[in-house]
Design a protein around this motif. Sequence first.
Motif, PDB file in Angstrom:
ATOM      1  N   GLU A 277       0.838  -1.189   0.000  1.00  0.00           N
ATOM      2  CA  GLU A 277       0.000   0.000   0.000  1.00  0.00           C
ATOM      3  C   GLU A 277       0.876   1.243   0.000  1.00  0.00           C
ATOM      4  OE1 GLU A 277      -2.775   1.908   3.398  1.00  0.00           O
ATOM      5  OE2 GLU A 277      -3.452  -0.059   2.677  1.00  0.00           O
ATOM      6  N   LEU A 278       0.473   2.248  -0.776  1.00  0.00           N
ATOM      7  CA  LEU A 278       1.220   3.497  -0.816  1.00  0.00           C
ATOM      8  C   LEU A 278       1.157   4.164   0.550  1.00  0.00           C
ATOM      9  CD1 LEU A 278       2.807   5.423  -2.693  1.00  0.00           C
ATOM     10  CD2 LEU A 278       0.649   6.631  -3.075  1.00  0.00           C
ATOM     11  N   ALA A 279       2.320   4.503   1.110  1.00  0.00           N
ATOM     12  CA  ALA A 279       2.381   5.056   2.461  1.00  0.00           C
ATOM     13  C   ALA A 279       2.815   6.507   2.506  1.00  0.00           C
ATOM     14  CB  ALA A 279       3.338   4.211   3.321  1.00  0.00           C
ATOM     15  N   PHE A 280       3.472   7.001   1.452  1.00  0.00           N
ATOM     16  CA  PHE A 280       4.057   8.334   1.563  1.00  0.00           C
ATOM     17  C   PHE A 280       4.269   8.925   0.181  1.00  0.00           C
ATOM     18  CE2 PHE A 280       8.193  10.559   1.240  1.00  0.00           C
ATOM     19  CZ  PHE A 280       7.902  11.689   1.976  1.00  0.00           C
ATOM     20  N   VAL A 281       3.928  10.219   0.044  1.00  0.00           N
ATOM     21  CA  VAL A 281       4.240  11.002  -1.143  1.00  0.00           C
ATOM     22  C   VAL A 281       5.030  12.214  -0.691  1.00  0.00           C
ATOM     23  CG1 VAL A 281       3.317  12.290  -3.108  1.00  0.00           C
ATOM     24  CG2 VAL A 281       2.129  10.246  -2.307  1.00  0.00           C
ATOM     25  N   ASP A 282       6.199  12.416  -1.260  1.00  0.00           N
ATOM     26  CA  ASP A 282       7.057  13.516  -0.833  1.00  0.00           C
ATOM     27  C   ASP A 282       6.364  14.854  -1.064  1.00  0.00           C
ATOM     28  OD1 ASP A 282       9.211  14.751   0.236  1.00  0.00           O
ATOM     29  OD2 ASP A 282      10.644  14.202  -1.327  1.00  0.00           O
ATOM     30  N   ASN A 283       6.775  15.856  -0.267  1.00  0.00           N
ATOM     31  CA  ASN A 283       6.118  17.163  -0.332  1.00  0.00           C
ATOM     32  C   ASN A 283       6.746  18.105  -1.349  1.00  0.00           C
ATOM     33  OD1 ASN A 283       8.521  17.696   0.941  1.00  0.00           O
ATOM     34  ND2 ASN A 283       7.627  18.609   2.768  1.00  0.00           N
ATOM     35  N   ALA A 284       7.658  17.610  -2.172  1.00  0.00           N
ATOM     36  CA  ALA A 284       8.282  18.458  -3.195  1.00  0.00           C
ATOM     37  C   ALA A 284       8.792  17.585  -4.333  1.00  0.00           C
ATOM     38  CB  ALA A 284       9.436  19.275  -2.604  1.00  0.00           C
ATOM     39  N   ILE A 285       8.838  18.171  -5.516  1.00  0.00           N
ATOM     40  CA  ILE A 285       9.390  17.503  -6.692  1.00  0.00           C
ATOM     41  C   ILE A 285      10.881  17.795  -6.764  1.00  0.00           C
ATOM     42  CG2 ILE A 285       9.356  17.412  -9.211  1.00  0.00           C
ATOM     43  CD1 ILE A 285       6.413  18.103  -9.108  1.00  0.00           C
ATOM     44  N   ASP A 286      11.658  16.769  -6.987  1.00  0.00           N
ATOM     45  CA  ASP A 286      13.111  16.931  -7.111  1.00  0.00           C
ATOM     46  C   ASP A 286      13.405  17.670  -8.421  1.00  0.00           C
ATOM     47  OD1 ASP A 286      15.848  16.734  -7.320  1.00  0.00           O
ATOM     48  OD2 ASP A 286      15.934  14.637  -6.682  1.00  0.00           O
ATOM     49  N   THR A 287      13.936  18.886  -8.309  1.00  0.00           N
ATOM     50  CA  THR A 287      14.171  19.695  -9.507  1.00  0.00           C
ATOM     51  C   THR A 287      15.272  19.135 -10.388  1.00  0.00           C
ATOM     52  OG1 THR A 287      15.659  21.117  -8.212  1.00  0.00           O
ATOM     53  CG2 THR A 287      13.359  21.801  -8.378  1.00  0.00           C
ATOM     54  N   SER A 288      16.183  18.350  -9.826  1.00  0.00           N
ATOM     55  CA  SER A 288      17.281  17.807 -10.630  1.00  0.00           C
ATOM     56  C   SER A 288      16.825  16.664 -11.529  1.00  0.00           C
ATOM     57  CB  SER A 288      18.420  17.341  -9.724  1.00  0.00           C
ATOM     58  OG  SER A 288      17.976  16.294  -8.864  1.00  0.00           O
TER      59      SER A 288
END
Length: 375
Positions: free
Chosen positions: A242-253
Amino acid sequence: MPRRSGAIVSILLLAACAKSPPPSAPAAAPVSVAAASRKAMPDLLNAVGTVEAINSVAVKSLVDGQLLESHVKDGDEVKAGQLLFKIDPRPAQAALAQANAALAKDIAARELAKAQVDRYAPVAKKGFISADQMQQYLTTYEAAAAAVKVDQANVAAAQLTLGYTDIHAPFAGRAGRILVQPGNLVKANDTNALLTINQVAPIFVNFAVPGAYVERVRTAQAKGALGVQARGDGMKAPQDGELAFVDNAIDTSTNTVKLRARFANGDESLWPGQFVSITLTLGTDANAIAVPDAAVKAGPNGYYVFVVKPDKHAEQRAVTVTRSVAGESVIAKGVEASETVVVDGQSRLTDGTLVQIAETKAENAAGATAGDAAK
């Protein structure tokens, strides 16, 4: 001789003027086909993930001393609270005995001071001793009582230090290689750990998806828990999590967003550091139009398919493909349900080519089975 030549010329002219036979019709191109169908198709995202232990601890000593015993072996499965190592407790036991002796001494002093206060308090009320003298008795008692509290704290600290000579597992997991053997001296919070314990059940898998999919993932997650499937080399069967976590920012690199899935991993088929293929299910399209992947070709202007018309002529159509699932492409635009598409033989076709539908492999197999049954 001239008459004969003229006759020959006349015959040739008559042959040339004779009407040519009509050209023969082009042969039909043999193709294999399949019908576009309307069915429920899952909305999936695929990625490559890395397995990571939920908890990982480097076991270290909290006291200085000689390592006497090791109660765990390389790679053992350990339980929460299990005794792992034992450090020489004698220095800590001596310190505890000294703290207890000091406590007993100061308790005796406190009791003596308390007795003096109780003895002279009535006398002081009658004025037989001065107020200063009575205050000295009270101060002596309070100082003795404070000394007892200090000694009690020292005893508690000595007991805690003695408890540190037995090192227990903080949680259940899998032990790594033993890095310090019995007989060696260890230091409190040394740089080198005694061993590392990883919790492998349950376990995490970290992966990333393109940043453009963040809104799709978050929208689907708002509707409920999202299923994740992990597959890897050597695994007997895929693992469901089960999906547990989505980061709060997109990695710009990398223009990706990091996600994490949680798996029960009861059979420990997922191992920390392992690379696995991840499939994240965002939902299901109940009325999707699907065709075999083999029917979809890529051209200079995008994807296209050949549709077989009722008059057996092929029509090239541009299509919009949203995704591919289990060997089938989901078509958002360009093909309708129940239309027939070419899955093999596209190289022989152009727009308007006459086709001949060949017997498919499935039909051959069915025919062979029927023949065997008849025999």
